[in-house]
Scaffold this motif. Structure first.
Motif, PDB file in Angstrom:
ATOM      1  N   LEU A 143      -4.792   4.088  33.274  1.00 52.77           N
ATOM      2  CA  LEU A 143      -3.446   3.723  33.739  1.00 52.77           C
ATOM      3  C   LEU A 143      -2.368   4.556  33.051  1.00 52.77           C
ATOM      4  O   LEU A 143      -1.384   4.957  33.683  1.00 52.77           O
ATOM      5  CB  LEU A 143      -3.204   2.234  33.505  1.00 52.77           C
ATOM      6  N   ILE A 144      -2.555   4.837  31.774  1.00 54.74           N
ATOM      7  CA  ILE A 144      -1.586   5.661  31.056  1.00 54.74           C
ATOM      8  C   ILE A 144      -1.627   7.098  31.571  1.00 54.74           C
ATOM      9  O   ILE A 144      -0.586   7.725  31.789  1.00 54.74           O
ATOM     10  CB  ILE A 144      -1.854   5.610  29.537  1.00 54.74           C
ATOM     11  N   GLU A 145      -2.838   7.587  31.784  1.00 49.40           N
ATOM     12  CA  GLU A 145      -2.990   8.957  32.281  1.00 49.40           C
ATOM     13  C   GLU A 145      -2.339   9.123  33.658  1.00 49.40           C
ATOM     14  O   GLU A 145      -1.730  10.151  33.952  1.00 49.40           O
ATOM     15  CB  GLU A 145      -4.471   9.316  32.356  1.00 49.40           C
ATOM     16  N   LYS A 146      -2.439   8.097  34.485  1.00 55.11           N
ATOM     17  CA  LYS A 146      -1.858   8.141  35.829  1.00 55.11           C
ATOM     18  C   LYS A 146      -0.379   7.731  35.835  1.00 55.11           C
ATOM     19  O   LYS A 146       0.255   7.686  36.896  1.00 55.11           O
ATOM     20  CB  LYS A 146      -2.631   7.200  36.754  1.00 55.11           C
ATOM     21  N   GLU A 147       0.146   7.417  34.640  1.00 57.44           N
ATOM     22  CA  GLU A 147       1.540   6.995  34.476  1.00 57.44           C
ATOM     23  C   GLU A 147       1.857   5.744  35.285  1.00 57.44           C
ATOM     24  O   GLU A 147       2.952   5.555  35.806  1.00 57.44           O
ATOM     25  CB  GLU A 147       2.503   8.128  34.845  1.00 57.44           C
ATOM     26  N   LEU A 148       0.852   4.870  35.371  1.00 57.91           N
ATOM     27  CA  LEU A 148       1.042   3.601  36.063  1.00 57.91           C
ATOM     28  C   LEU A 148       1.523   2.510  35.117  1.00 57.91           C
ATOM     29  O   LEU A 148       2.068   1.491  35.547  1.00 57.91           O
ATOM     30  CB  LEU A 148      -0.269   3.179  36.735  1.00 57.91           C
ATOM     31  N   ILE A 149       1.290   2.697  33.822  1.00 54.97           N
ATOM     32  CA  ILE A 149       1.867   1.820  32.797  1.00 54.97           C
ATOM     33  C   ILE A 149       2.379   2.706  31.672  1.00 54.97           C
ATOM     34  O   ILE A 149       1.854   3.809  31.457  1.00 54.97           O
ATOM     35  CB  ILE A 149       0.849   0.794  32.240  1.00 54.97           C
ATOM     36  N   PRO A 150       3.386   2.254  30.928  1.00 55.30           N
ATOM     37  CA  PRO A 150       3.868   3.050  29.789  1.00 55.30           C
ATOM     38  C   PRO A 150       2.853   3.036  28.658  1.00 55.30           C
ATOM     39  O   PRO A 150       2.097   2.083  28.496  1.00 55.30           O
ATOM     40  CB  PRO A 150       5.168   2.339  29.384  1.00 55.30           C
ATOM     41  N   SER A 151       2.832   4.064  27.876  1.00 54.79           N
ATOM     42  CA  SER A 151       1.841   4.192  26.796  1.00 54.79           C
ATOM     43  C   SER A 151       2.049   3.182  25.688  1.00 54.79           C
ATOM     44  O   SER A 151       1.136   2.914  24.909  1.00 54.79           O
ATOM     45  CB  SER A 151       1.884   5.602  26.212  1.00 54.79           C
ATOM     46  N   ASP A 152       3.233   2.606  25.579  1.00 53.87           N
ATOM     47  CA  ASP A 152       3.508   1.636  24.514  1.00 53.87           C
ATOM     48  C   ASP A 152       3.393   0.206  24.997  1.00 53.87           C
ATOM     49  O   ASP A 152       3.816  -0.723  24.310  1.00 53.87           O
ATOM     50  CB  ASP A 152       4.910   1.859  23.930  1.00 53.87           C
ATOM     51  N   SER A 153       2.840   0.002  26.201  1.00 57.02           N
ATOM     52  CA  SER A 153       2.744  -1.367  26.731  1.00 57.02           C
ATOM     53  C   SER A 153       1.619  -2.124  26.046  1.00 57.02           C
ATOM     54  O   SER A 153       0.679  -1.551  25.526  1.00 57.02           O
ATOM     55  CB  SER A 153       2.487  -1.341  28.233  1.00 57.02           C
TER      56      SER A 153
END
Length: 533
Positions: free
Chosen positions: A523-533
């Motif tokens: 999800l982070i790689e696809k920018e579907l969620i922020p990395s700090d979530s």
């Protein structure tokens, strides 16, 4: 050994949580069996004409396989810990019931006559003579039931409950020895601890005056024994009270947040998708708590849970729902989009809805080792027809049981009559093929272990299998109360390719990474969620 210890250290918080869940399920089952079994044993001890049918019923419950009981109770009780507790309590009932009855009926008749002779009523005889004399036998039954119940708690994982069985079950699916041991070893140690503690309680609960050697013990020693007995019983009562209080407290939610339950079957793929759904919701909402129920035993368990509201969202496959769940008849050449639309329309009848398709088409494929393919010139499933009588096929239990799009259906379509059929979890099936225990396996197009094994895939030349595109099912509660969740999860439409899904599956099945980590990284790689979530 070092790998196992490293795994224990890395997963210590999760394992502690599972251990307490395991203990809670087992002890609640024993408590329920005591509440039912002891009074019932007393009743049939006093009215003995009822003893045979009642003990006979308990014997029947003991003989029924636990999986069969699950299938019976799930439609009525649902999934999760409560169903597991009921099933385990039924198995714990026999030793408690039988020992209570035996303890009461084997008391020396002259003692009862003597009690009547000094003017005791029947109630006084029961509580002041019979039960105290029968306590050692009754406690032995409770002790056996407690140890057996701890061992049986692993079944809870199969129906969405907690406990150490989740580690064992998940580890078996991917042949992860440290994961299996991290569930099996604590469960074994817990059973030994319970046996030891119940042994102390068993000794303490019997009145000192009834112990065989008490007449030859000094008065001071007898007083100390009585004091020790009282302390043990007080401590036991306190532990039971705290235990029940913790359960009540655990059931209360003080967060003020609303709760959504997501769940999945046991396969690593849908467990990863389950996590993707959960993390998308958590990352893009502020007032929702996501409860996870992964590794449910089968498609139909998930279906029952969706229908009775115990699950709000679950991933599955369009072809599975088309044929197995909704009962529509597959036909050759089915298209992905049409299959999805047909499934979505049929779900509406049950007040359920379809989330967008994620992309991967995890259709079934027949696979064999290269040497077998070369020996018989196998290229298509049709090529198996003439030789299947000499072959053993391996598949999942789910596929074996499904008539329309499973082994019975594909066998009818292609004229297959296998010598034998063995059913496995995902990873053990490949090991069985590698060890020549099966000749053919029915696996999945996006299975991660396909990267590890050099297999020949047979073409579905009659186009028997429908599309099996991953999509999500959600209930009417989500649609009415959480429309934003539907919008969030539909952002995943066609977000995953077959290759990406296979790579994630391999990461879980072969590398042993947790679905949470795999889903978060994707999800982070696809920018579907922020990395700090």
């Amino acid at each position: 050994m070092m790998e196992f210890l490293q795994y224990l250290i890395s997963q210590k918080e999760l394992l502690i949580q599972y251990t307490f869940q395991h203990l809670r399920i087992g002890m609640l089952a024993v408590l329920a069996a005591i509440v039912v079994g002891v009074p019932l044993g007393i009743l049939i001890g006093r009215i003995q004409k009822f003893s045979k049918p009642v003990i006979g019923f308990a014997n029947v419950m003991q003989a029924i396989p636990s999986l069969a009981l699950m299938g019976f109770f799930i439609p009525f009780i649902g999934i999760g810990d409560k169903t597991a507790i009921v099933i385990i309590a039924l198995y714990a009932l026999l030793p408690i019931l039988k020992n209570t009855f035996t303890g009461l009926t084997n008391i020396d008749k002259t003692m009862i006559e003597a009690a009547r002779g000094i003017g005791m009523t029947e109630t006084q005889i029961l509580f002041k003579v019979q039960i105290p004399l029968a306590l050692p036998v009754i406690m032995a039954g409770i002790r056996i039931a407690a140890v057996n119940s701890i061992g049986m708690c692993t079944i809870a994982a199969f129906i969405g409950g907690g406990g150490l069985g989740k580690q064992i079950y998940a580890g078996i699916q991917i042949i992860n020895t440290p994961m299996i041991l991290s569930g099996a070893v604590p469960a074994c140690l817990l059973a030994l601890l319970i046996d030891f503690l119940f042994g102390i309680i068993e000794k303490a609960i019997v009145p000192v005056s009834l112990r065989l050697a008490s007449a030859n013990i000094a008065a001071d020693t007898v007083r100390q024994m009585k004091k020790h007995r009282r302390r043990v019983l007080e401590l036991t009562g306190l532990v039971v009270a705290l235990f029940l209080g913790s359960i009540v407290l655990d059931s209360l939610d003080f967060s003020g947040k609303r709760r959504i339950v997501v769940g999945s079957k046991e396969y690593i793929e849908v467990r990863i998708i389950d996590e993707i759904y959960a993390q998308m919701i958590e990352a893009h909402t502020d007032d929702l708590i996501v409860e996870r129920k992964p590794s449910l035993g089968s498609t139909m368990i998930v279906w029952e849970a969706l229908n009775n509201g115990e699950l709000d969202i679950a991933p599955d496959y369009t072809g599975t729902y088309y044929a197995t769940v909704l009962g529509m008849t597959p036909y050759p050449g089915m298209e992905k989009q049409q299959t999805y639309q047909d499934v979505a329309e049929a779900l509406a009848i049950y007040d359920l809805n379809a989330l967008a398709q994620l992309g991967p088409n995890n259709t079934y494929v027949f696979a064999v080792k290269p040497e077998l393919a070369q020996k018989y010139n196998l290229k298509k499933v049709s090529d198996l027809a003439g030789i299947s009588i000499d072959l053993t096929v391996g598949c999942s239990q789910d596929f074996f049981a499904r008539d329309l799009d499973g082994l019975p259906g594909v066998s009818r379509e292609y004229g297959l009559k296998f010598k034998n059929t063995l059913t496995f979890g995902a990873a053990p099936m490949y090991i069985a093929l590698e060890n020549d225990e099966v000749d053919v396996i029915v696996t999945f197009a996006t299975d991660g272990l396909l990267k590890k094994y050099d297999l020949v895939f047979l073409e579905d030349d009659k186009h028997f299998f429908p599309p099996y595109v991953i999509f999500g099912i959600y209930n009417q509660r989500i649609r009415d109360e959480f429309p934003e969740v539907v919008e969030i999860l539909n952002r995943l439409e066609l977000a995953i390719t077959d290759a990406e899904m296979q790579a994630m599956n391999y990461d879980g099945a072969q590398n042993g990474r947790e679905p949470y980590e795999i889903a978060r990284e994707f999800l982070i790689e696809k920018e579907l969620i922020p990395s700090d979530s």
